[in-house]
Scaffold this motif. Structure first.
Motif, mmCIF file in Angstrom:
data_model
loop_
_atom_site.group_PDB
_atom_site.id
_atom_site.type_symbol
_atom_site.label_atom_id
_atom_site.label_comp_id
_atom_site.label_asym_id
_atom_site.label_seq_id
_atom_site.Cartn_x
_atom_site.Cartn_y
_atom_site.Cartn_z
ATOM 1 N N ARG A 66 0.649 -1.215 0.083
ATOM 2 C CA ARG A 66 0.072 0.055 -0.042
ATOM 3 C C ARG A 66 0.693 1.251 0.053
ATOM 4 N NH1 ARG A 66 -5.532 -0.996 1.580
ATOM 5 N NH2 ARG A 66 -6.018 -3.040 1.124
ATOM 6 N N ARG A 67 2.102 1.235 -0.436
ATOM 7 C CA ARG A 67 3.123 2.426 -0.254
ATOM 8 C C ARG A 67 2.810 2.865 -2.237
ATOM 9 N NH1 ARG A 67 8.575 0.155 2.535
ATOM 10 N NH2 ARG A 67 9.123 2.118 1.762
ATOM 11 N N VAL A 68 1.749 3.328 -2.341
ATOM 12 C CA VAL A 68 1.450 3.594 -3.782
ATOM 13 C C VAL A 68 2.180 4.687 -4.460
ATOM 14 C CG1 VAL A 68 -0.838 2.510 -3.850
ATOM 15 C CG2 VAL A 68 -0.631 4.841 -3.393
ATOM 16 N N HIS A 69 2.258 5.710 -3.694
ATOM 17 C CA HIS A 69 3.112 6.484 -4.284
ATOM 18 C C HIS A 69 4.482 6.287 -4.495
ATOM 19 C CE1 HIS A 69 0.060 9.702 -3.905
ATOM 20 N NE2 HIS A 69 -0.220 9.260 -2.528
ATOM 21 N N GLU A 70 5.286 5.530 -3.825
ATOM 22 C CA GLU A 70 6.563 4.976 -4.035
ATOM 23 C C GLU A 70 6.492 4.150 -5.155
ATOM 24 O OE1 GLU A 70 9.023 4.247 -0.168
ATOM 25 O OE2 GLU A 70 6.808 4.476 0.527
ATOM 26 N N ALA A 71 5.430 3.378 -5.080
ATOM 27 C CA ALA A 71 5.193 2.108 -6.448
ATOM 28 C C ALA A 71 5.378 2.878 -7.616
ATOM 29 C CB ALA A 71 4.162 1.460 -6.297
ATOM 30 N N ALA A 72 4.464 3.946 -7.593
ATOM 31 C CA ALA A 72 4.482 4.858 -8.838
ATOM 32 C C ALA A 72 5.706 5.623 -9.413
ATOM 33 C CB ALA A 72 3.381 5.848 -8.855
ATOM 34 N N GLU A 73 6.540 5.856 -8.458
ATOM 35 C CA GLU A 73 7.776 6.538 -8.708
ATOM 36 C C GLU A 73 8.731 5.470 -9.149
ATOM 37 O OE1 GLU A 73 9.337 8.020 -5.182
ATOM 38 O OE2 GLU A 73 7.988 9.825 -4.991
ATOM 39 N N CYS A 74 8.775 4.144 -8.810
ATOM 40 C CA CYS A 74 9.445 3.221 -9.395
ATOM 41 C C CYS A 74 9.140 2.752 -10.962
ATOM 42 C CB CYS A 74 9.349 2.043 -8.661
ATOM 43 S SG CYS A 74 10.194 1.914 -6.873
ATOM 44 N N TYR A 75 7.781 2.844 -11.156
ATOM 45 C CA TYR A 75 7.289 2.448 -12.499
ATOM 46 C C TYR A 75 7.846 3.493 -13.254
ATOM 47 C CZ TYR A 75 4.809 -1.454 -10.622
ATOM 48 O OH TYR A 75 4.457 -2.568 -9.810
ATOM 49 N N GLN A 76 7.573 4.927 -12.727
ATOM 50 C CA GLN A 76 7.760 6.086 -13.606
ATOM 51 C C GLN A 76 9.459 6.110 -14.117
ATOM 52 O OE1 GLN A 76 6.056 8.827 -10.922
ATOM 53 N NE2 GLN A 76 4.077 9.145 -12.545
ATOM 54 N N ARG A 77 10.378 5.628 -12.990
ATOM 55 C CA ARG A 77 11.733 5.751 -13.171
ATOM 56 C C ARG A 77 11.916 4.508 -14.256
ATOM 57 N NH1 ARG A 77 14.964 4.577 -8.066
ATOM 58 N NH2 ARG A 77 16.587 4.307 -9.346
ATOM 59 N N ALA A 78 11.214 3.428 -14.328
ATOM 60 C CA ALA A 78 11.528 2.451 -15.344
ATOM 61 C C ALA A 78 11.251 2.663 -16.788
ATOM 62 C CB ALA A 78 10.610 1.118 -14.696
ATOM 63 N N LEU A 79 10.122 3.491 -16.721
ATOM 64 C CA LEU A 79 9.646 4.134 -18.112
ATOM 65 C C LEU A 79 10.548 5.119 -18.505
ATOM 66 C CD1 LEU A 79 5.588 4.046 -17.575
ATOM 67 C CD2 LEU A 79 7.149 2.528 -19.103
ATOM 68 N N THR A 80 11.082 5.849 -17.820
ATOM 69 C CA THR A 80 12.102 6.887 -18.125
ATOM 70 C C THR A 80 13.367 6.220 -18.826
ATOM 71 O OG1 THR A 80 11.543 8.373 -16.557
ATOM 72 C CG2 THR A 80 13.471 8.730 -17.439
ATOM 73 N N LEU A 81 13.771 5.115 -18.281
ATOM 74 C CA LEU A 81 14.866 4.291 -18.803
ATOM 75 C C LEU A 81 14.650 3.524 -19.846
ATOM 76 C CD1 LEU A 81 16.187 2.736 -15.338
ATOM 77 C CD2 LEU A 81 17.373 4.539 -16.862
ATOM 78 N N ASP A 82 13.223 2.902 -20.088
ATOM 79 C CA ASP A 82 12.777 2.426 -21.210
ATOM 80 C C ASP A 82 11.376 2.495 -21.519
ATOM 81 O OD1 ASP A 82 12.008 0.235 -22.990
ATOM 82 O OD2 ASP A 82 12.730 -1.284 -21.927
ATOM 83 N N PRO A 83 10.964 3.426 -22.460
ATOM 84 C CA PRO A 83 9.646 3.924 -22.688
ATOM 85 C C PRO A 83 8.628 2.755 -23.390
ATOM 86 C CG PRO A 83 11.185 5.248 -23.426
ATOM 87 C CD PRO A 83 11.857 4.328 -23.164
ATOM 88 N N LYS A 84 9.403 1.441 -23.547
ATOM 89 C CA LYS A 84 8.482 0.510 -24.078
ATOM 90 C C LYS A 84 8.346 -0.709 -23.230
ATOM 91 C CE LYS A 84 9.413 1.999 -29.050
ATOM 92 N NZ LYS A 84 9.841 1.399 -30.479
ATOM 93 N N LEU A 85 8.525 -0.506 -22.084
ATOM 94 C CA LEU A 85 8.481 -1.428 -20.776
ATOM 95 C C LEU A 85 7.035 -1.981 -20.364
ATOM 96 C CD1 LEU A 85 10.348 -3.236 -19.348
ATOM 97 C CD2 LEU A 85 10.476 -1.570 -17.463
ATOM 98 N N LEU A 86 6.757 -3.099 -20.946
ATOM 99 C CA LEU A 86 5.326 -3.646 -20.749
ATOM 100 C C LEU A 86 4.954 -3.504 -19.055
ATOM 101 C CD1 LEU A 86 2.538 -4.735 -22.000
ATOM 102 C CD2 LEU A 86 3.732 -6.828 -21.606
ATOM 103 N N ASP A 87 5.852 -4.219 -18.516
ATOM 104 C CA ASP A 87 5.499 -4.683 -17.009
ATOM 105 C C ASP A 87 5.470 -2.853 -16.366
ATOM 106 O OD1 ASP A 87 5.691 -7.040 -17.346
ATOM 107 O OD2 ASP A 87 7.658 -7.310 -16.460
ATOM 108 N N ALA A 88 6.144 -1.971 -16.899
ATOM 109 C CA ALA A 88 6.178 -0.851 -15.867
ATOM 110 C C ALA A 88 4.666 -0.004 -16.086
ATOM 111 C CB ALA A 88 7.006 0.232 -16.436
ATOM 112 N N TYR A 89 4.279 -0.360 -17.543
ATOM 113 C CA TYR A 89 3.151 0.331 -17.789
ATOM 114 C C TYR A 89 1.883 -0.288 -16.981
ATOM 115 C CZ TYR A 89 4.601 3.106 -21.778
ATOM 116 O OH TYR A 89 5.013 4.253 -22.538
ATOM 117 N N LEU A 90 2.039 -1.714 -16.852
ATOM 118 C CA LEU A 90 1.107 -2.636 -16.076
ATOM 119 C C LEU A 90 1.082 -2.109 -14.771
ATOM 120 C CD1 LEU A 90 1.176 -5.865 -17.787
ATOM 121 C CD2 LEU A 90 -0.626 -4.487 -18.202
#
Length: 749
Positions: free
Chosen positions: A318-342
């Motif tokens: 339930r640490r959703v804001h931190e989770a969002a930051e992780c996924y956004q960092r991943a998408l910055t590194l790889d804008p075509k990363l399926l798992d990060a979008y999901l």
């Protein structure tokens, strides 16, 4: 290129420098005068007189700075001393563009510096000049693998092995390339051949064990890993591989010990940190998983798989804001990363940002239209909107595409009433449960199977599934601490009765709070009221836990408390504004806000609080039968549930006595269901809102609902859930003793 490597002889003989046939008798003396004697210089290097060789070569270079062969000798002498040799290697390659050895030596040096593309360019030049250099082929293959091109690497390894078929490291590296391509069978053949050449190589044994593990041959993989450790007890890779094998067989405790031993031997072992995180996450040990993933990220900040794994475990915690930051960092590194979008779609969904969640899900489907994980998230989003028919079609499509995809079976059960016509669903679920499943999947399936059995009237069997589901949940949830809850309630009441919170309060009437135990009708009340055009239902907002902690921390500094109260009020109203547009009333239906109702009243004395009440046996049974995904550790144990409910009664009684009637309304679930118009009118009057017929047609209201009751609140009212506890009377245990306290009779009941 390490010191002592068999560099090519600078004399152009084609022999390796270590075996050069130069004059072995050449030795020390003053700096040379006249033309360089390459044989003497080479002899100095071969005899280990490296500093002297370097000194003499530098002296010659002062006289002949464009002599490429001298730069070759200098680079080798420097390499064997462990000195920086790259400038000499680059100079030699520049001056000798047609010298395959000079190009290959530079490529090898760049390879060691992980300058993959420049290394590959030099090695390609070397191979154009001499296509039969096995070492250059192997170095080029290593560069291709590092650049994520294992297909090209495989071709180069095969080429090198045609030249030197018994080169053991080439067979091993070819096996590694095949593993990167997902071809474990071919990798096994390579490793076995390498071991024929050297049977006691523990690293190759580990690689073979890893490939066999990927093929599901766990017994041999474990035996090989233990064999590698017998040869090399301090080989961290062997401990890590053994941990992977043990984890795959379900031996989590032994696997954890293996990963920890690998990290004791090699604290910066990236993959061992990551594997430990994966193991802990699978076992529900989220705190340990977050720590392990965090250490892995420190070692490799740009690994998107680690970022996504960390995002998932933070989301589950339930640490959703931190989770969002992780996924956004991943998408910055790889804008075509399926798992990060999901992952980001799931986060935005629970944050109430439906449009953003839909956008992320559609981005995932653009990348991979047949992704069952993306289609499942899309189905859940459709169900949130009340489009259950469309959601069901998606879940059924997923099951056809991927019969082992557990979440689709669970979602099918959760989004409609199950009947005996769903026997094929039951058979598929029981078949899945008969196999080995991750603990989370088993938990979800047992809750879903319990629902099927309950709705088809098989109550004893249903309770057994619910019991087993909750036992699974206990293995991954945090421990419930009754004393801790009681103490927290005591502190909340003490803070309220101290009277210090009222200063700085807001006069806003916009917030409306629907509180009560989970499964007491809070979602139903919100859906009814949110059908009014002046009301926005914001769902369950996570705010007041931290607000209490802020207030408590300031309680001993009354001069600062008024400012803190004002900040909390402003922060909360701003938080509401992000969801609600221009609605007159905004509902926060977080049930657990019953803990903070008095403090909420102190901050917002004009806000209205609706307290939902339901038969305690029905309430607690419904909680026990609902998968709360380990968010409520009291929920998976009947005795803990009974304790939690009694503490709820204790603090609710305190608020009932303390708060003025114009701020507090008790609504009985049972009579809301049986007399909906009466109680809908009372709730609207309580909120100072005019009557609106649409509130009685709440099941037709189009809005997003993501709670466990999202299907029920879109059905017409039914009395079927009233007195449900009687079907389970023989199993209630401590819940059967629960009763409303004297003086707490429900109004209108």
């Amino acid at each position: 290129m390490p010191p002592g490597r068999n560099e090519a002889c600078p004399c152009g003989s084609g022999k390796k420098f270590k075996h050069c046939c130069g004059d072995p008798g050449a030795s020390g003396g003053a700096a040379p005068v006249g033309p360089p004697d390459f044989s003497a210089l080479i002899a100095l290097v071969n005899q280990g007189h490296l500093q002297e060789a370097e000194t003499r070569t530098r002296a010659h270079l002062e006289q002949q700075p464009e002599a490429g062969a001298l730069w070759k000798v200098l680079s080798v002498a420097q390499l064997r001393q462990g000195k920086e040799a790259l400038p000499a290697l680059e100079r030699a390659a520049l001056l000798l563009p047609a010298d395959a050895e000079a190009q290959a030596n530079l490529g090898a040096a760049l390879l060691e510096r992980q300058a993959w593309e420049p290394a590959l360019q030099s090695l390609r030049r070397a191979l154009q000049l001499d296509a039969r250099n096995p070492q250059a082929l192997l170095d080029a293959a290593q560069a291709q693998r590092a650049l994520g091109r294992p297909h090209e690497a495989v071709k180069l390894y095969h080429w090198a092995l045609q030249l030197e078929p018994r080169r053991r490291e080439a067979h091993n590296d070819l096996g590694n390339a095949y593993l990167e391509l997902g071809k474990a069978g071919e990798a096994v053949q390579c490793y076995r051949y390498a071991l024929q050449l050297k049977p006691d190589d523990p690293s190759v044994i580990c690689n073979l064990a890893n490939a066999l593990r990927q093929l599901g041959q766990f017994a041999e993989a474990i035996a090989l890993s233990r064999g590698a450790l017998a040869l090399a007890p301090t080989l961290a890779m062997a401990h890590n591989n053994l941990g992977l094998c043990l984890a795959a067989q379900g031996s989590a405790t032994e696997a954890r010990s293996s990963f920890q031993e690998a990290l004791r031997l090699e604290p910066r072992y990236l993959e061992a940190h990551y594997n430990l995180g994966q193991l802990c996450a699978g076992q529900g040990a989220r705190r340990e998983a977050v720590a392990a993933y965090g250490r892995a990220l420190e070692l490799s900040p740009h690994r998107t798989d680690i970022l996504c794994s960390l995002g998932q475990v933070l989301f589950e915690a339930r640490r959703v804001h931190e989770a969002a930051e992780c996924y956004q960092r991943a998408l910055t590194l790889d804008p075509k990363l399926l798992d990060a979008y999901l992952g980001l779609a799931k986060v935005r969904r629970v944050q109430g940002l439906y449009a953003e969640a839909e956008q992320s899900c559609q981005a995932a489907l653009m990348l991979q239209p047949d992704s069952v994980a993306a289609l499942h998230v899309l189905g859940e989003l459709r169900a949130d909107r009340g489009a259950f028919s469309e959601a069901q079609q998606l879940f059924e499509r997923i099951i056809v595409m991927a019969p082992q995809f557990v979440p689709a079976y669970v979602s099918l059960a959760n989004h409609r009433r199950m009947t005996v016509a769903d026997e094929s669903w039951r058979a598929a679920v029981e078949q899945l449960l008969a196999g080995a499943l991750p603990l989370g999947d088993e938990t979800s399936l047992r809750f879903a199977l319990g629902k099927y059995l309950d709705e088809t009237g098989q109550f004893a069997a249903a309770f057994e599934q619910y019991r087993r589901a909750n036992e699974c949940s206990k293995r991954v949830s945090g421990a419930y601490d009754p004393a801790k809850l009681s103490a927290r309630i005591g502190r909340i009441l003490e803070l309220f009765h101290s009277g210090v919170v009222g200063a700085g309060a807001s006069d806003s009437q916009r917030p409306v709070f629907i509180i009560g135990m989970p499964r007491s009708g809070t979602s139903l009340a919100e859906q009814i009221l949110a059908s009014h055009p002046a009301v926005f239902g914001a769902g369950e907002l996570h705010f007041w836990n931290k607000a209490f902690e802020r207030l408590e921390s300031q309680a001993r500094q009354p001069q600062q408390l008024a400012g803190t109260v004002g900040e909390i009020a402003r922060d909360y109203l701003e938080y509401l504004g992000t969801h609600a547009g221009d609605a007159t009333r905004v509902i926060d239906k977080m049930p657990a806000n019953f803990l903070y109702a008095g403090l909420i009243h102190a901050v917002f004395p004009r806000a209205r609080i609706i307290h939902m009440r339901r038969d305690p046996r029905d309430t607690c049974l419904s909680i026990y039968c609902q998968n709360f995904y380990n968010a409520s550790p009291y929920a998976n144990d009947l005795a803990n549930l009974a304790h939690y409910y009694r503490e709820y009664l204790r603090i609710s009684a305190a608020w009932r006595a303390a708060l003025p009637p114009e701020s507090w309304l008790e609504v009985p679930y049972e009579t809301l269901v049986t007399q909906p118009e009466l109680w809908t009118r009372r709730m609207l009057e309580f909120l100072d809102l005019p009557w609106d017929e649409r509130c009685l047609q709440f099941h037709r209201t189009e809005r997003v609902v993501i709670t466990a009751s999202r299907w029920q609140v879109r059905q017409q009212l039914s009395t079927g859930s009233i007195g449900r506890w009687r079907n389970y009377a023989a199993h209630l245990g401590p819940l059967a003793e629960l009763a409303e306290p004297e003086g707490a009779a429900l109004p209108g009941a």
